[in-house]
Design an enzyme around this catalytic site. Structure first.
Site, mmCIF file in Angstrom:
data_model
loop_
_atom_site.group_PDB
_atom_site.id
_atom_site.type_symbol
_atom_site.label_atom_id
_atom_site.label_comp_id
_atom_site.label_asym_id
_atom_site.label_seq_id
_atom_site.Cartn_x
_atom_site.Cartn_y
_atom_site.Cartn_z
ATOM 1 N N LYS A 44 -16.711 66.154 -38.439
ATOM 2 C CA LYS A 44 -15.763 65.458 -39.319
ATOM 3 C C LYS A 44 -16.161 65.664 -40.780
ATOM 4 C CE LYS A 44 -14.530 62.132 -35.729
ATOM 5 N NZ LYS A 44 -14.813 60.841 -35.079
ATOM 6 N N GLN A 88 -17.766 55.077 -35.945
ATOM 7 C CA GLN A 88 -17.840 55.903 -34.734
ATOM 8 C C GLN A 88 -18.158 55.032 -33.514
ATOM 9 O OE1 GLN A 88 -17.301 59.379 -34.789
ATOM 10 N NE2 GLN A 88 -17.352 59.234 -32.566
ATOM 11 N N ASP A 111 -8.788 55.038 -37.989
ATOM 12 C CA ASP A 111 -8.737 55.213 -36.529
ATOM 13 C C ASP A 111 -7.669 54.327 -35.886
ATOM 14 O OD1 ASP A 111 -10.282 57.246 -35.610
ATOM 15 O OD2 ASP A 111 -12.061 56.037 -35.188
#
Ligand code: NAP
Length: 279
Positions: A44, A88, A111
């Site tokens: 990422k 994450q 997200d």
């Protein structure tokens, strides 16, 4: 379905947009040293650097308390140079993942895991939706796969993939079935699918005899073994399906490209270039 090629195109288009916005900031938070999570974070950041997104890499040891993680998220919420925040997952077991997600400012939640954004998706008024489900829909669009009226079967009901992609398919007027570990006779459902999305995490769970001739099959699974990366879909499915995403090179690169896109979207929201519905 070549996710790598489409992802490369999306990333190159983003470069100009990011330059126009005068920069975009994306912060990632990694708690602990899960090897797969480390790989994802590295990919990422590399992709963010390449398009000119300022990526902030926040790492905390696995034994960090929940309060300290919440405090870091609160700091990132306040930091004006940060447009998007990604925590994450999975987080270590002693940390309440839902509480962490609820702490992220919805406008920075790239997200789509804050209940506000998840609720907007549920209502069909999308704001920020996770990169993997968005990437899957982009791939179906790129290959002109008819979604309206199609029978779509999603195997897996996680918050990050299964549920949101099922919602997006529903909003695109597919007739959607969601399968999971307690589904009885999985093949009965998958054989009916014009569009089959496998997001489970079990190598080769979907075999050729479970797929309808001419179906479009999206393999989200990433299963790491000593022999390499494998999906949830057996390669033999290629003989039956009209479309199939490879692993690697399918959904994976799309997830990264759409994460960058989400960071740009968050930056637009924050700068008022796009309206973020708050009240
Ligand atoms: P997850 O949270 O572990 O969810 C897995 C889902 O599969 C659960 O809903 C589970 O059902 C269901 N399941 C388990 N065994 C099953 C079976 N035998 N039959 C039918 N359903 C079954 O996983 P996830 O985060 O959604 O990820 C799924 C896979 O996608 C993983 O391999 C992950 O690495 C990969 N992934 C890839 C990307 C990408 O960019 N390509 C992004 C995210 C995830 P229950 O709910 O009943 O437990």
């Amino acid at each position: 379905m070549d996710g790598a090629a489409l992802a490369a195109r999306i990333r190159s288009e983003l470069k100009d947009e990011i330059a126009e916005l005068g920069g975009v900031g994306l912060a990632t938070v990694l708690v602990g040293d899960d090897p797969a999570s480390e790989i994802y974070i590295r990919l990422k950041h590399k992709a963010a650097d390449e398009v000119g997104i300022r990526a902030l890499d926040k790492r905390l040891p696995g034994e960090t308390s929940e309060e300290d993680v919440l405090e870091l998220v609160a700091e990132l919420n306040e930091d004006d140079s940060v447009d998007g925040i990604l925590v994450q997952t999975p987080l270590p077991e002693h940390i309440d993942e839902a509480r962490v997600m609820r702490t992220i400012e919805p406008i920075k939640d790239v997200d789509g895991l804050h209940p506000y954004n998840a609720g907007q998706l549920f209502f069909g008024r999308q704001t920020l939706v996770g990169a993997t489900p968005v990437g899957i829909m982009r791939l179906l669009g790129e290959y002109q796969i008819a979604v309206a009226g199609a029978r779509a079967v999603v195997v897996g009901r996680s918050l990050i993939v299964g549920r949101p992609v099922a919602m997006l398919l529903l909003h695109a007027n597919a007739t959607v079935t969601i399968c999971h570990s307690r589904t009885d006779d999985l093949a009965r459902h998958t054989l009916d699918a014009d569009i089959l999305v496998a997001a489970v995490g079990q190598i080769g769970l979907i075999s050729a005899d479970m797929v309808k001739q001419g179906a479009a099959v999206v393999d989200v699974g990433i299963n790491r073994t000593e022999e390499g990366l494998f999906g949830d879909v057996d390669p033999g499915v290629a003989d039956v399906a009209a479309f199939l995403t490879p692993v690697p090179g399918g959904v994976g690169p799309m997830t990264i490209a759409c994460l960058l896109e989400n960071a740009v979207r968050a930056a637009r929201y924050r700068r008022g270039a796009l309206a973020f519905p708050r009240s």
